[in-house]
Scaffold this motif. Structure first.
Motif, PDB file in Angstrom:
ATOM      1  N   GLU A 361       6.265 160.643  22.372  1.00 45.68           N
ATOM      2  CA  GLU A 361       5.479 161.250  21.311  1.00 45.68           C
ATOM      3  C   GLU A 361       5.365 160.303  20.128  1.00 45.68           C
ATOM      4  O   GLU A 361       6.124 159.332  19.998  1.00 45.68           O
ATOM      5  CB  GLU A 361       6.117 162.565  20.847  1.00 45.68           C
ATOM      6  CG  GLU A 361       6.086 163.666  21.895  1.00 45.68           C
ATOM      7  CD  GLU A 361       6.599 164.978  21.335  1.00 45.68           C
ATOM      8  OE1 GLU A 361       6.192 166.025  21.853  1.00 45.68           O
ATOM      9  OE2 GLU A 361       7.397 164.953  20.378  1.00 45.68           O
ATOM     10  N   LEU A 362       4.425 160.653  19.230  1.00 44.39           N
ATOM     11  CA  LEU A 362       4.256 159.879  18.007  1.00 44.39           C
ATOM     12  C   LEU A 362       4.959 160.608  16.869  1.00 44.39           C
ATOM     13  O   LEU A 362       4.633 161.748  16.554  1.00 44.39           O
ATOM     14  CB  LEU A 362       2.764 159.713  17.682  1.00 44.39           C
ATOM     15  CG  LEU A 362       2.439 158.994  16.372  1.00 44.39           C
ATOM     16  CD1 LEU A 362       2.939 157.552  16.407  1.00 44.39           C
ATOM     17  CD2 LEU A 362       0.935 159.031  16.094  1.00 44.39           C
ATOM     18  N   SER A 363       5.943 159.908  16.257  1.00 37.84           N
ATOM     19  CA  SER A 363       6.700 160.511  15.151  1.00 37.84           C
ATOM     20  C   SER A 363       6.883 159.490  14.042  1.00 37.84           C
ATOM     21  O   SER A 363       7.067 158.298  14.293  1.00 37.84           O
ATOM     22  CB  SER A 363       8.080 160.988  15.623  1.00 37.84           C
ATOM     23  OG  SER A 363       7.965 162.011  16.596  1.00 37.84           O
ATOM     24  N   LEU A 364       6.825 159.977  12.798  1.00 45.57           N
ATOM     25  CA  LEU A 364       7.122 159.169  11.620  1.00 45.57           C
ATOM     26  C   LEU A 364       8.383 159.728  10.980  1.00 45.57           C
ATOM     27  O   LEU A 364       8.475 160.937  10.738  1.00 45.57           O
ATOM     28  CB  LEU A 364       5.971 159.212  10.618  1.00 45.57           C
ATOM     29  CG  LEU A 364       4.547 159.024  11.174  1.00 45.57           C
ATOM     30  CD1 LEU A 364       3.527 159.045  10.046  1.00 45.57           C
ATOM     31  CD2 LEU A 364       4.456 157.719  11.949  1.00 45.57           C
ATOM     32  N   VAL A 365       9.344 158.866  10.715  1.00 41.24           N
ATOM     33  CA  VAL A 365      10.621 159.303  10.157  1.00 41.24           C
ATOM     34  C   VAL A 365      10.895 158.504   8.888  1.00 41.24           C
ATOM     35  O   VAL A 365      11.162 157.302   8.930  1.00 41.24           O
ATOM     36  CB  VAL A 365      11.771 159.097  11.165  1.00 41.24           C
ATOM     37  CG1 VAL A 365      13.086 159.609  10.575  1.00 41.24           C
ATOM     38  CG2 VAL A 365      11.463 159.781  12.488  1.00 41.24           C
ATOM     39  N   ARG A 380       5.056 157.625   0.594  1.00 39.58           N
ATOM     40  CA  ARG A 380       6.509 157.564   0.453  1.00 39.58           C
ATOM     41  C   ARG A 380       7.180 158.630   1.321  1.00 39.58           C
ATOM     42  O   ARG A 380       6.836 159.812   1.254  1.00 39.58           O
ATOM     43  CB  ARG A 380       6.909 157.777  -1.006  1.00 39.58           C
ATOM     44  CG  ARG A 380       8.418 157.641  -1.258  1.00 39.58           C
ATOM     45  CD  ARG A 380       8.781 158.070  -2.671  1.00 39.58           C
ATOM     46  NE  ARG A 380       8.114 157.252  -3.668  1.00 39.58           N
ATOM     47  CZ  ARG A 380       8.546 156.052  -4.074  1.00 39.58           C
ATOM     48  NH1 ARG A 380       9.654 155.544  -3.548  1.00 39.58           N
ATOM     49  NH2 ARG A 380       7.890 155.377  -4.985  1.00 39.58           N
ATOM     50  N   ASP A 381       8.101 158.144   2.174  1.00 37.66           N
ATOM     51  CA  ASP A 381       8.989 159.031   2.926  1.00 37.66           C
ATOM     52  C   ASP A 381       8.223 160.072   3.759  1.00 37.66           C
ATOM     53  O   ASP A 381       8.538 161.264   3.748  1.00 37.66           O
ATOM     54  CB  ASP A 381       9.948 159.734   1.958  1.00 37.66           C
ATOM     55  CG  ASP A 381      11.189 160.262   2.687  1.00 37.66           C
ATOM     56  OD1 ASP A 381      11.544 159.684   3.733  1.00 37.66           O
ATOM     57  OD2 ASP A 381      11.780 161.253   2.209  1.00 37.66           O
ATOM     58  N   VAL A 382       7.216 159.612   4.498  1.00 38.26           N
ATOM     59  CA  VAL A 382       6.439 160.523   5.352  1.00 38.26           C
ATOM     60  C   VAL A 382       7.239 160.825   6.621  1.00 38.26           C
ATOM     61  O   VAL A 382       7.699 159.908   7.304  1.00 38.26           O
ATOM     62  CB  VAL A 382       5.078 159.897   5.733  1.00 38.26           C
ATOM     63  CG1 VAL A 382       4.283 160.852   6.627  1.00 38.26           C
ATOM     64  CG2 VAL A 382       4.289 159.539   4.486  1.00 38.26           C
ATOM     65  N   THR A 415       4.809 146.473   6.585  1.00 34.77           N
ATOM     66  CA  THR A 415       5.404 146.321   5.265  1.00 34.77           C
ATOM     67  C   THR A 415       5.803 147.685   4.730  1.00 34.77           C
ATOM     68  O   THR A 415       4.941 148.531   4.454  1.00 34.77           O
ATOM     69  CB  THR A 415       4.420 145.648   4.295  1.00 34.77           C
ATOM     70  OG1 THR A 415       3.961 144.435   4.883  1.00 34.77           O
ATOM     71  CG2 THR A 415       5.105 145.333   2.974  1.00 34.77           C
ATOM     72  N   GLY A 416       7.087 147.918   4.598  1.00 35.48           N
ATOM     73  CA  GLY A 416       7.606 149.191   4.127  1.00 35.48           C
ATOM     74  C   GLY A 416       8.962 149.458   4.736  1.00 35.48           C
ATOM     75  O   GLY A 416       9.668 148.531   5.150  1.00 35.48           O
ATOM     76  N   THR A 417       9.327 150.718   4.815  1.00 36.34           N
ATOM     77  CA  THR A 417      10.604 151.112   5.401  1.00 36.34           C
ATOM     78  C   THR A 417      10.395 152.362   6.250  1.00 36.34           C
ATOM     79  O   THR A 417       9.348 153.003   6.195  1.00 36.34           O
ATOM     80  CB  THR A 417      11.652 151.412   4.308  1.00 36.34           C
ATOM     81  OG1 THR A 417      11.148 152.431   3.445  1.00 36.34           O
ATOM     82  CG2 THR A 417      11.964 150.161   3.483  1.00 36.34           C
TER      83      THR A 417
END
Length: 574
Positions: A361-365, A380-382, A415-417
């Motif tokens: 699955e596609l997940s953003l943490v 931010r923090d998605v 670029t990010g976290t």
């Protein structure tokens, strides 16, 4: 530029040259390359030997003429002719072998750079780097120049050493004074050239290569964007821009010419002096009868050969300056590719870049996204999950970072976290607003990038019909027709053709960045309605509320880093 600076500069150039040249001579092709190089050296030795014999026989038949000795003259002419017959194939073969080795080296080095250029999408990320202009020219022209000129100058230097050893004994036997004079004269002329002309010519030639490439790039850009320029009546603006770029090119080249003029003054004075100097130095010996006229001719030939060997930098400084500029550009390009490779190294700390993990699955943490150079915070923090079949629409004002987030999901930006869990490449497909239509036939447009797939013409025709392009192949002569598709198709046709490509690929997730913006509502509905039947989950950016029916979630980005997630059913379009 002082002599010490010139020495340091030459040392830097040598280090960069070695860094660029070493990989080929250690590659799997090294044995063939070394074999050709060994043959080239043997041929170079042969050339030098023939030069010594030619010089000796020239002096011999000159002395015979001065002594009016017919038998001695014709015997020398016969020997000269035999030497000539043997020498011609050696000279011709030398250039053939040298250029063949250069061509093979160029092929390997081009392949080497192309692999690095496309590895981990370096070609895409280099666009954001300042200072790396025109990578196409560096691959197409700078590599060619590097390989050919490397062999050219290497053989010149090696030939100079061989020539020095071959003619030194000849000249010493005739006049030791000439040898001493040669050494002092060569040291003076070389140091003077490197000190006075070194840094200015290198820098100017470097900028000239850059500006020539910029001018050519902008000419190509006008050709590729001819239609929108014509629509905007932008001819005067484009011509003015090209004239401005050419003016910078012209001004820099004027400086190159001025420095080349000064260098030529010195070089020609140097070369003409070498014609008369040996005769002046040994004139008394010839006039007194201590030396034959032929010996004087031999001494002049040996003097010129040795001086050419000792002052090889002076004689070829203009070409060396251009070669050095090319080495600098190629070295900078290689360093930029190395830097991109380091950014993608597995040991890269996850705290500085977004980490990607492959999953179903596609997940953003905890995803925080910046622009590539970290100038702006986009989100931010998605944290969210897009389940298969539960599409996601991303909405927000222009500039809020919607397309940027899709680039992150597609793996173009990191670029990010935070973490992204996503399927592997074949199951994630990106459709931009302006489709990419590669060079090739209509079949290639449908199957790109997997153009070797075996799919019948009948099946491809069915897919074209599904995206409402039933007559497209017939209009242009069949699936094998090769045209500039971006010019012959309307934007709406291009978007439908790209959609057919996506349907054929059947990815698990399809990222659509306003990919149906040029279509009417009926055609857009026709395309979206087919996704569920193929188990393709859409993640869309759109400015039309009609697409909500094909998605279950809405991600709203107001543009200040905040975000909110809403059900698509009942969502009120901003």
């Amino acid at each position: 530029m002082t002599a010490d600076a010139a020495t340091g500069f030459n040392t830097r150039l040598w280090r960069r040259f070695v860094q660029m040249a070493r990989p080929y001579w250690k590659s799997p092709e090294r044995w063939r390359a070394r074999g050709l190089l060994a043959l080239l050296i043997v041929l170079l030795l042969g050339q030098t030997a023939f030069n010594v014999w030619f010089n000796h026989e020239t002096g011999e038949f000159t002395s015979a003429l001065a002594a009016r000795d017919a038998d001695r003259f014709w015997a020398s002419i016969l020997r000269y002719t035999l030497i000539l017959l043997a020498a011609v194939p050696i000279y011709a073969l030398y250039y053939y072998v040298r250029d063949t080795l250069g061509l093979r080296w160029r092929r390997w080095l081009t392949q080497h750079f192309l692999e690095r250029y496309f590895h981990q999408r370096a070609y895409y990320r280099l666009n954001a780097m300042a200072g790396i202009d025109n990578p196409d020219q560096r691959i197409a022209e700078d590599i060619n120049s590097f390989t050919q000129q490397s062999l050219y100058f290497s053989m010149i230097v090696l030939g100079a050493v061989i020539q020095l050893m071959a003619f030194a004994s000849v000249l010493w036997a005739i006049s030791p004074g000439l040898v001493y004079f040669l050494l002092g004269y060569a040291v003076f002329s070389t140091v003077f050239t490197a000190t006075v002309f070194g840094r200015p010519l290198i820098g100017l030639n470097y900028r000239q290569l850059q500006r020539e490439a910029d001018f050519r790039f902008n000419l190509v850009r006008v050709r590729e964007h001819a239609e929108p320029i014509a629509f905007h009546h932008g001819e005067m603006r484009e011509m003015s821009a090209l004239q401005r770029i050419f003016a910078a090119l012209y001004a820099n080249y004027q400086q190159v010419l001025r420095w080349q003029f000064k260098l030529n003054l010195f070089q020609y004075a140097h070369s003409f002096l070498t014609i008369v100097l040996p005769s002046v130095i040994i004139a008394n010996q010839v006039l007194s009868g201590a030396l034959e006229v032929g010996s004087a001719i031999q001494a002049a030939g040996a003097f010129a050969a040795i001086l050419s060997a000792l002052t090889v930098i002076v004689e070829h400084f203009e070409g060396l300056s251009r070669f050095s500029a090319g080495v600098d550009r190629l070295h900078a390009f290689a360093q930029a590719l190395d830097a991109q490779a380091e950014l993608d190294a597995p040991e890269q700390p996850p705290a500085t870049h977004i980490r990607t993990v492959h999953g179903f699955e596609l997940s953003l943490v905890g995803l925080t996204v910046f622009t590539p150079n970290r100038e702006h915070l986009l989100a931010r923090d998605v944290t969210l999950t897009v389940h298969p079949g539960a599409g996601l629409v991303i909405v927000g004002p222009s500039g809020a970072g919607k397309s940027s987030l899709l680039r992150v999901l597609a793996g173009l930006w990191n670029t990010g976290t935070g973490d992204i869990v996503r399927p592997a490449e074949p199951d994630m497909l990106f459709l931009p607003q302006t489709p990419y239509l590669p060079l090739g036939d209509l079949r290639c447009q449908l199957l790109y990038p997997n153009t070797e797939r075996e799919i019948s013409d009948e099946e491809l025709a069915q897919w074209l019909e599904r995206v409402n392009l039933p007559t497209l192949a017939a209009r242009f002569g069949g699936l094998g027709a090769t045209l500039d598709w971006a010019k012959v198709l309307s934007v709406g046709e291009q978007q439908r053709l790209a959609f057919a490509r996506a349907l054929l690929a059947k990815p698990r997730y399809l990222l659509l960045d306003e990919s149906t913006s040029a279509l009417d509502a009926a055609n857009e509905e026709r395309l979206y309605s087919q996704l569920a039947g193929l188990s393709i989950t859409p993640i869309s950016i759109s400015h039309r509320a009609t697409v909500l029916a094909y998605h279950q979630q809405v991600l709203e980005l107001p543009g200040d880093g905040r975000w909110s997630l809403h059900p698509a059913r009942g969502y009120r379009w901003p």
